[in-house]
Scaffold this active site. Structure first.
Site, PDB file in Angstrom:
ATOM      1  N   THR A  33       0.841  -1.191   0.000  1.00 52.06           N
ATOM      2  CA  THR A  33       0.000   0.000   0.000  1.00 52.06           C
ATOM      3  C   THR A  33       0.873   1.237   0.000  1.00 52.06           C
ATOM      4  O   THR A  33       2.027   1.187   0.437  1.00 52.06           O
ATOM      5  CB  THR A  33      -0.947   0.044   1.224  1.00 52.06           C
ATOM      6  OG1 THR A  33      -1.833   1.165   1.091  1.00 52.06           O
ATOM      7  CG2 THR A  33      -0.183   0.170   2.522  1.00 52.06           C
ATOM      8  N   PRO A  57      -0.549   5.521   4.234  1.00 52.53           N
ATOM      9  CA  PRO A  57      -0.029   5.369   5.596  1.00 52.53           C
ATOM     10  C   PRO A  57      -1.111   5.042   6.621  1.00 52.53           C
ATOM     11  O   PRO A  57      -0.838   4.391   7.625  1.00 52.53           O
ATOM     12  CB  PRO A  57       0.632   6.715   5.889  1.00 52.53           C
ATOM     13  CG  PRO A  57       0.072   7.664   4.895  1.00 52.53           C
ATOM     14  CD  PRO A  57      -0.335   6.852   3.697  1.00 52.53           C
ATOM     15  N   LYS A  81      -3.641   3.015   6.168  1.00 53.03           N
ATOM     16  CA  LYS A  81      -3.872   1.570   6.127  1.00 53.03           C
ATOM     17  C   LYS A  81      -2.770   0.823   6.872  1.00 53.03           C
ATOM     18  O   LYS A  81      -3.027  -0.193   7.506  1.00 53.03           O
ATOM     19  CB  LYS A  81      -3.987   1.080   4.685  1.00 53.03           C
ATOM     20  CG  LYS A  81      -5.288   1.503   4.041  1.00 53.03           C
ATOM     21  CD  LYS A  81      -5.463   0.892   2.683  1.00 53.03           C
ATOM     22  CE  LYS A  81      -6.800   1.344   2.086  1.00 53.03           C
ATOM     23  NZ  LYS A  81      -7.051   0.719   0.788  1.00 53.03           N
ATOM     24  N   ASP A  99      -7.687  -5.281  -0.033  1.00 52.09           N
ATOM     25  CA  ASP A  99      -8.458  -4.485  -0.987  1.00 52.09           C
ATOM     26  C   ASP A  99      -9.815  -4.235  -0.348  1.00 52.09           C
ATOM     27  O   ASP A  99     -10.684  -5.099  -0.359  1.00 52.09           O
ATOM     28  CB  ASP A  99      -8.622  -5.211  -2.326  1.00 52.09           C
ATOM     29  CG  ASP A  99      -9.278  -4.310  -3.359  1.00 52.09           C
ATOM     30  OD1 ASP A  99      -8.741  -3.214  -3.599  1.00 52.09           O
ATOM     31  OD2 ASP A  99     -10.314  -4.687  -3.902  1.00 52.09           O
TER      32      ASP A  99
END
Length: 76
Positions: free
Chosen positions: A7, A10, A12, A62
Site C-alpha cells: 500500500t 499510511p 492503512k 483491498d
C-alpha cells in the site's frame, strides 16, 4: 516480527499495525496494480503477488464499499 503491507496509504499501515499487533507492519509500495479481480479477495491477492519477492513477508488488502441501497455499488 515484521510484515510488509502492499500500500502507499499510511493510514492503512497504521490500521493494520493495530489489528496485527505485536507484528510490526511496514509499507511496501509496488506502483499501480491493475485490480482485475472479481472480488476484493482476488484484488488483494493480485497486490500481494506484485509485492512477492520484494520483502520476506508480504500481505495486501483491498477494501471497498458494497451498499445495498445502491444496488451493490460502488462494489469491486
Amino acid at each position: 516480527m515484521k510484515l510488509w503491507l502492499v500500500t502507499s496509504n499510511p493510514h492503512k499501515v497504521e490500521e493494520a499495525a493495530r489489528i496485527l499487533a505485536p507484528w510490526q507492519v511496514e509499507s511496501l509500495v509496488v506502483g499501480e496494480v491493475a485490480e482485475t479481480g472479481l472480488t476484493f479477495e482476488q484484488n488483494a491477492r493480485l497486490k500481494a503477488e506484485a509485492g512477492r519477492g520484494r520483502a520476506p513477508r508480504v500481505i495486501a488488502e483491498d477494501s471497498g464499499l458494497v451498499v445495498d441501497g445502491l444496488g451493490g455499488a460502488p462494489g469491486v
